[in-house]
Write a protein that holds these residues in place. Structure first.
Motif, PDB file in Angstrom:
ATOM      1  N   VAL A   1      -6.210  27.928 -27.398  1.00  0.00           N
ATOM      2  CA  VAL A   1      -6.224  27.550 -27.007  1.00  0.00           C
ATOM      3  C   VAL A   1      -6.844  27.353 -25.966  1.00  0.00           C
ATOM      4  O   VAL A   1      -7.780  27.843 -25.762  1.00  0.00           O
ATOM      5  CB  VAL A   1      -4.391  27.858 -25.892  1.00  0.00           C
ATOM      6  N   PHE A   2      -7.385  26.065 -25.166  1.00  0.00           N
ATOM      7  CA  PHE A   2      -8.362  26.437 -24.017  1.00  0.00           C
ATOM      8  C   PHE A   2      -7.771  24.889 -22.968  1.00  0.00           C
ATOM      9  O   PHE A   2      -6.711  23.781 -23.800  1.00  0.00           O
ATOM     10  CB  PHE A   2      -9.841  26.088 -24.201  1.00  0.00           C
ATOM     11  N   ASN A   3      -7.453  25.341 -21.593  1.00  0.00           N
ATOM     12  CA  ASN A   3      -7.734  24.054 -20.804  1.00  0.00           C
ATOM     13  C   ASN A   3      -8.984  24.189 -19.767  1.00  0.00           C
ATOM     14  O   ASN A   3      -9.296  25.305 -18.904  1.00  0.00           O
ATOM     15  CB  ASN A   3      -6.377  24.699 -19.898  1.00  0.00           C
ATOM     16  N   THR A   4      -9.177  22.587 -19.927  1.00  0.00           N
ATOM     17  CA  THR A   4     -10.552  22.530 -18.922  1.00  0.00           C
ATOM     18  C   THR A   4     -10.395  22.047 -17.444  1.00  0.00           C
ATOM     19  O   THR A   4     -11.248  22.575 -16.820  1.00  0.00           O
ATOM     20  CB  THR A   4     -10.797  21.446 -19.321  1.00  0.00           C
ATOM     21  N   GLU A   5      -8.870  22.046 -17.141  1.00  0.00           N
ATOM     22  CA  GLU A   5      -8.690  21.830 -15.713  1.00  0.00           C
ATOM     23  C   GLU A   5      -9.826  22.594 -14.637  1.00  0.00           C
ATOM     24  O   GLU A   5      -9.751  24.434 -15.290  1.00  0.00           O
ATOM     25  CB  GLU A   5      -7.468  22.411 -15.174  1.00  0.00           C
ATOM     26  N   GLU A   6     -10.474  22.968 -13.980  1.00  0.00           N
ATOM     27  CA  GLU A   6     -11.659  23.292 -12.633  1.00  0.00           C
ATOM     28  C   GLU A   6     -10.499  24.957 -12.589  1.00  0.00           C
ATOM     29  O   GLU A   6     -11.582  25.560 -12.827  1.00  0.00           O
ATOM     30  CB  GLU A   6     -12.372  22.463 -11.650  1.00  0.00           C
TER      31      GLU A   6
ATOM     32  N   PHE B   1      -5.770  22.096 -25.401  1.00  0.00           N
ATOM     33  CA  PHE B   1      -5.771  22.113 -26.518  1.00  0.00           C
ATOM     34  C   PHE B   1      -5.386  23.394 -27.167  1.00  0.00           C
ATOM     35  O   PHE B   1      -5.011  23.973 -26.542  1.00  0.00           O
ATOM     36  CB  PHE B   1      -7.570  21.811 -27.158  1.00  0.00           C
ATOM     37  N   ALA B   2      -4.335  23.089 -28.346  1.00  0.00           N
ATOM     38  CA  ALA B   2      -3.695  23.975 -29.154  1.00  0.00           C
ATOM     39  C   ALA B   2      -3.241  23.862 -30.209  1.00  0.00           C
ATOM     40  O   ALA B   2      -3.662  22.806 -31.047  1.00  0.00           O
ATOM     41  CB  ALA B   2      -1.918  24.764 -28.341  1.00  0.00           C
ATOM     42  N   SER B   3      -4.190  24.860 -30.916  1.00  0.00           N
ATOM     43  CA  SER B   3      -4.037  24.736 -32.391  1.00  0.00           C
ATOM     44  C   SER B   3      -2.314  25.504 -32.556  1.00  0.00           C
ATOM     45  O   SER B   3      -2.301  26.434 -32.371  1.00  0.00           O
ATOM     46  CB  SER B   3      -5.591  25.530 -32.889  1.00  0.00           C
ATOM     47  N   THR B   4      -1.475  24.882 -33.390  1.00  0.00           N
ATOM     48  CA  THR B   4      -0.092  25.257 -33.540  1.00  0.00           C
ATOM     49  C   THR B   4      -0.601  26.421 -34.706  1.00  0.00           C
ATOM     50  O   THR B   4       0.756  26.999 -35.105  1.00  0.00           O
ATOM     51  CB  THR B   4       0.492  24.528 -33.962  1.00  0.00           C
TER      52      THR B   4
END
Lengths: 697, 697
Positions: A135-140, A185-188
């Motif tokens: 997963v990723f999360n670009t929220e600062e 993003f999540a790769s399931t």
């Protein structure tokens, strides 16, 4: 939903199988995680290492300080299951398993996956994967990149769910040069526990996510998916690329509905019912996502094209018209002003062709005037690499003040090689989409248009939900043909209008049935005979007694030669509907989507032109009207040549009544009302023939 | 064809309006011309300049040494015409007019263009343009760039004809980063004299041109175009992007054929008849042109996909299947070898998924084995940016020896950002096409497949040619409805099988006609009444005398209320064809393409599903069979449910007979045979009803 918070916004992450060895997955993962300035704490675990990328490494899970929100497992497949117990003991309950070697590699792997899930459930934990990219999360305030993607994510507003990790990488790569940024993003992967629906649940509430793109090879939990989509669609567009489009799902089936319900057609209908917008290709998905980068909306149909060349303007007009847009008719004032501005060789009608000599000043002046035009709701600016005096970059720079202040939707087509003069970075900064060809720009605008329609529909009439279906793909249920009596019992219990009929073996009763009626139809009614017409066992237009007697004789002698020995031929008599249009209404249970309803234009053309629409249950009046609207031959219903217009609301109500019949009788496996005849005389549809297969207990 | 040699391969060029002033068109043109190392002599003409780009400039045309092959005019529009006389006086006979301000700017410009052409014809000269971008020819011994494109052309094997100069620039720009090279180019502009057909004539014989792409907004000289295409298609693919796809050509028409023959449908049919492959978008045109860069051919349907990721492999399978390809079933030996080579998580079935760990060695080994497989005719290699140990460039480098020696078609999908590691230059050098997404690769292969089919067709049965048509768009010819007698006279003079009929006003004759026949049909036959059924003036299935009498009464009283006063109702009696399938066969004169023939599935479904195919005359048996094959409902002809198979050859022969009728009777403006009923009993099609409009003298 604490597991979703921990998955997408963990305060701390432990990486089981982190490594300092160049080229290893464990090192790549740590590089990604530390490369994005994650705001939480990172706890690498590796018994053989002390420091990775300057971060202290722990020898065991037990020795970790505190309880990390999220554990990511990168270990070889054999070691995954045992580590789950250790994580549970530590109190960690949210896990990502990157490791492959599970269901995707056959039986042994499937067993391993089952064991893994059993362990997870036992401890009350939640798991993403296995066989996924993370997963990723670009929220600062988070800045988490818990993937092994070689490409770092660009911050932005697109949420992305991908069943395939590699496709995730590919999308990041292909987007990086275009300025498309992602929120999370999540790769399931194998979707053993946490599904798309869970990820959508997070993205639904994530303020940083403005649109969501999905890549899927299989759709799971269709009912839950519909529910979450119904919540999201009024607020955020959902774009999907669904792989596995083959028609291989088509099997020999006894009903038309069965024969026409290919996997991909059902998927298509289901996605439409969900309010998702299905893209045909990866490029189309990315192009469309980009169109939503602009926070502006197109508040009408009128598009203006401003170009420095004629040809691309024509291509854009063609493509926009195909998408249902209209070229705005510029006001006389605008045309007058443009005429004064431009050389005589230019064209001041829409598309505005400023010809090759247009400089950045020309672009600015023309765009300012066109933008002001009240007939214009969006502007497509086309720049073919100018021969002299300017560059795309200079043109865009000149347009920046206008682009910053306009409330209208702007989109660009920059037809030049990508280089330092292309000006694309400035557009990316302003969240203004650009494309390399006029057609891709038009297609992307078309998706905006589709979404605005779907959003309105979902806002005004949220789809009915309530039908639960438990797939049991492993067990093939037994079926049998319903008898004519069973069929009529079912139909009469519903609100469906059935043609006056008589089931008999007695000629006198038949003649009595005829008296006082117009022409009648006689057909064989034994359930063993499915293709009645093909055996010549349907006689239509009968009126005189001798005609009827002759028809009965023919049907009986024909039937006896086909029927199992000792079976008595049963005849169905029906009043003939002479002036009408034939439709077909059907249903079947799909192993994946549950009960689906089909409606289409009938007669021999059902299979020839496949002009049918599907919906999964439940189906409300709005759905039914949309099914009618999807038919290619819908002109027929609007009044066409000798055919009078048909009351579409009444027809739609019949579809809903039929859906209710199917919903309240779960033993129905497949059913066709064929033909369902719209009678011009009675001004309603009448079931003229039907066929049904039932599940046996 | 000396003018074509002089246009594309001139030994010397004079540039009228050359300039040394930076930013001027004259300077840009000179920069392009001198920038490409033209092998011939350059003679700039400008009274005010002595040297441009190191080349001596001449003050007048008269003072030029010798007679240049080609003159390019860059002067302001007003000066163009007078300069023609000077050029003629000098003996120059081939001219390119770049200058704009002619037909494209309205009436005044159109007059200027007419005057220009008059002057050109008077001197026996030939002219490209006006309002064009010029020509180039990258052949090494020529190296001519006589355009003002800011992008220099890359040498290659694609011939390019563009009506729009700007689109030419855009294509050069968009191709430059992909390695697509061009052999020669002509921008035809207003096509006042030299046309696409002329340019095609040159490219047909140009050994350096392997494929030809065309951008057109209008198609001129359709007959000449068909002739030159018939010559080219067996040797070189012709790809076309036709702009101006709107349906606006549809006008209210009295015949079905007229109502269905929209401009774009006719264009589509015409291009197919030419053997051209029509691309939907600019991107598709470029993608397809690229697929032809490889000199190799795909000698079968079996494609193998080799990928380092599952998702893109599935997308590629879907897209290839859609294009009519099959994934090759790899031989057991290949699978065994791959199993030994690859990790257990990989998939050795096609698509071969080597998973993310695949290195350049893995790619080489797998590709070598797959290439050897006898079931494989082409290989699609997919590279998602690898997470570790390798790059696309390294993979491609490793594959170079295989790619150089294989006889099989290879194509790549490189799903990574374009950078120094992408390896694309190596592929361009080897003339191996690559794409950024699996679907665009598949679509481009689909075009290869289409071309190989068209080529075979044109090789085996070159299309019949001979029908000349002179468009007279300015004069709207007068028309009138043909009478029933005229119609039958026309039909009987042809080889078309007409249903037994009688035209009469006499009830006794009708009853006589009936005796000895099965059921009959009666309908009104006065030419004034066009929509017979809609007025209830068609009575079918009549057998008894009282029935016939009643029907006649109804028709006559109905007709009298519609017909002009004093007109006697005329009744047409025909034997009823009871068991059959309805088709429609029609023709009309199109102002652009001349006489066109239409064939389709009949009944009310003609307009509902628009399931019809068009062809321009002449139509031979091969064309007719293709028309049948184009129908969406062609299943009906192959034997379908209760319908027996239909003799397609016999049906095709009827289409040809009809086309002959239309060709030999030029006075026919529009004609419908509707329905044309295929009688199962007679095993042939019968004309059951018809309608015709004639040109009046």
């Amino acid at each position: 939903m604490d597991y979703l918070r921990k998955l997408f916004s963990p305060k701390s992450v432990t990486v089981i199988g982190a490594s300092g060895k160049e080229g290893s997955l464990g090192k790549m993962f740590m590089d990604a995680l530390t490369g994005m300035a994650y705001r939480g704490s990172i706890y690498p675990v590796n018994p053989k290492t002390e420091i990775i990328n300057g971060i202290r490494c722990f020898q065991t899970i037990q020795s970790l300080p505190g309880i990390p929100d999220l554990a990511v497992i990168l270990l070889p497949k054999e070691k995954v299951i045992d580590i789950i117990d250790e994580l549970a003991e530590k109190g960690i309950d949210t896990v990502v398993v990157i490791s492959a070697g599970f269901r995707e590699v056959g039986e042994e792997g499937a067993a391993r996956e089952q064991a893994l899930i059993k362990r997870i459930k036992k401890h009350g934990m939640r798991l993403l994967g296995p066989n996924c990219m993370g997963v990723f999360n670009t929220e600062e305030r988070i800045s988490l990149n818990a993937t092994f993607s070689p490409t770092p994510p660009s911050p932005g507003h697109v949420g992305f769910i991908s069943q395939s990790g590699a496709l995730g990488v590919a999308v990041l790569e292909l987007s990086s040069s275009r300025g498309l940024g992602f929120s999370c993003f999540a790769s399931t992967g194998n979707k053993a526990d946490i599904s798309d629906v869970d990820c959508l649940q997070f993205m639904a509430g994530d303020a940083n996510t403005r649109s969501i793109i999905i890549y899927q090879e299989s759709l799971d939990n269709p009912h839950e998916l519909r529910k979450i989509c119904a919540r999201i669609v009024p607020h955020k567009p959902l774009l999907i690329l669904k792989a596995g489009r083959t028609e291989s799902g088509l099997k020999a089936a006894s009903s038309h509905t069965g024969a026409l319900a290919s996997d991909d057609w059902l998927t298509d209908a289901f996605l439409r019912q969900c309010g998702m917008i299905r893209c045909e290709t990866l490029q189309e998905l990315l192009d469309a996502a980009w169109a939503f980068e602009s926070p502006k909306k197109i508040k009408g149909k009128g598009i203006a094209i401003v170009s420095n060349a004629g040809g691309p303007g024509i291509l854009a007009s063609d493509a926009l018209e195909k998408q249902g847009f209209q070229l705005a008719e510029l006001t006389p004032q605008t045309k007058q002003t443009l005429t004064a501005l431009l050389p005589p060789e230019a064209s001041v009608s829409n598309p505005v062709d400023m010809i090759a000599g247009a400089t950045h000043e020309t672009y600015r002046q023309v765009c300012e005037h066109v933008e002001k035009d009240t007939h214009v709701h969006a502007v497509l600016v086309i720049i073919v690499k100018p021969p002299v005096k300017t560059t795309p970059a200079l043109i865009i720079k000149e347009l920046v003040p206008l682009l910053k202040h306009t409330e209208k939707y702007f989109v660009f087509t920059i037809m030049s090689a990508m280089d330092e003069n292309d000006g694309r970075e400035q557009l990316a900064e302003l969240h203004i989409p650009w494309y390399q060809t006029p057609e891709s720009a038009a297609r992307a605008l078309g998706v905006l248009r589709k979404y605005s329609k779907v959003r309105e529909r979902f806002k005004n009439a949220p789809p009915a939900l309530g039908h639960e279906f438990q797939p049991s793909e492993t067990v093939e249920k037994k079926r049998r043909q319903a008898s004519a009596e069973e069929l009529f019992t079912l139909l009469q219990a519903s609100r469906l209008p059935v043609c006056p009929y008589l089931l008999t073996t007695d000629i006198r009763q038949l003649l009595k049935f005829k008296s006082g009626r117009g022409k009648i139809v006689l057909k064989i009614a034994n359930k063993e005979i499915i293709h009645k017409s093909e055996h010549g066992l349907v006689k239509t237009g009968l009126s005189s007694d001798p005609e009827i007697k002759a028809a009965v004789d023919e049907i009986i002698s024909g039937a006896i030669s086909i029927l199992p020995e000792g079976t008595t031929p049963l005849i169905l008599a029906q009043e003939m509907i002479e002036e009408g249009v034939e439709f077909i209404l059907g249903a079947k249970e799909d192993p994946h989507f549950g009960k689906v309803v089909m409606f289409g234009i009938g007669g021999i053309f059902v299979e020839l032109y496949r002009d049918v629409a599907f919906r999964a249950l439940p189906v409300d009046l709005g759905d039914a009207l949309h099914m009618i609207g999807e038919l290619k031959g819908k002109t027929l219903l609007q009044g066409f040549r000798q055919f009078a217009a048909i009351d579409q609301e009444a027809l739609a109500q019949t579809i809903v009544d039929f859906a209710d019949l199917i919903e309240t009788n779960p033993e129905i496996a497949e059913m066709d009302l064929n033909p369902l005849i719209w009678s011009y005389k009675l001004k309603k549809p009448i079931v003229a023939d039907s066929r049904c297969t039932l599940f046996t207990a």
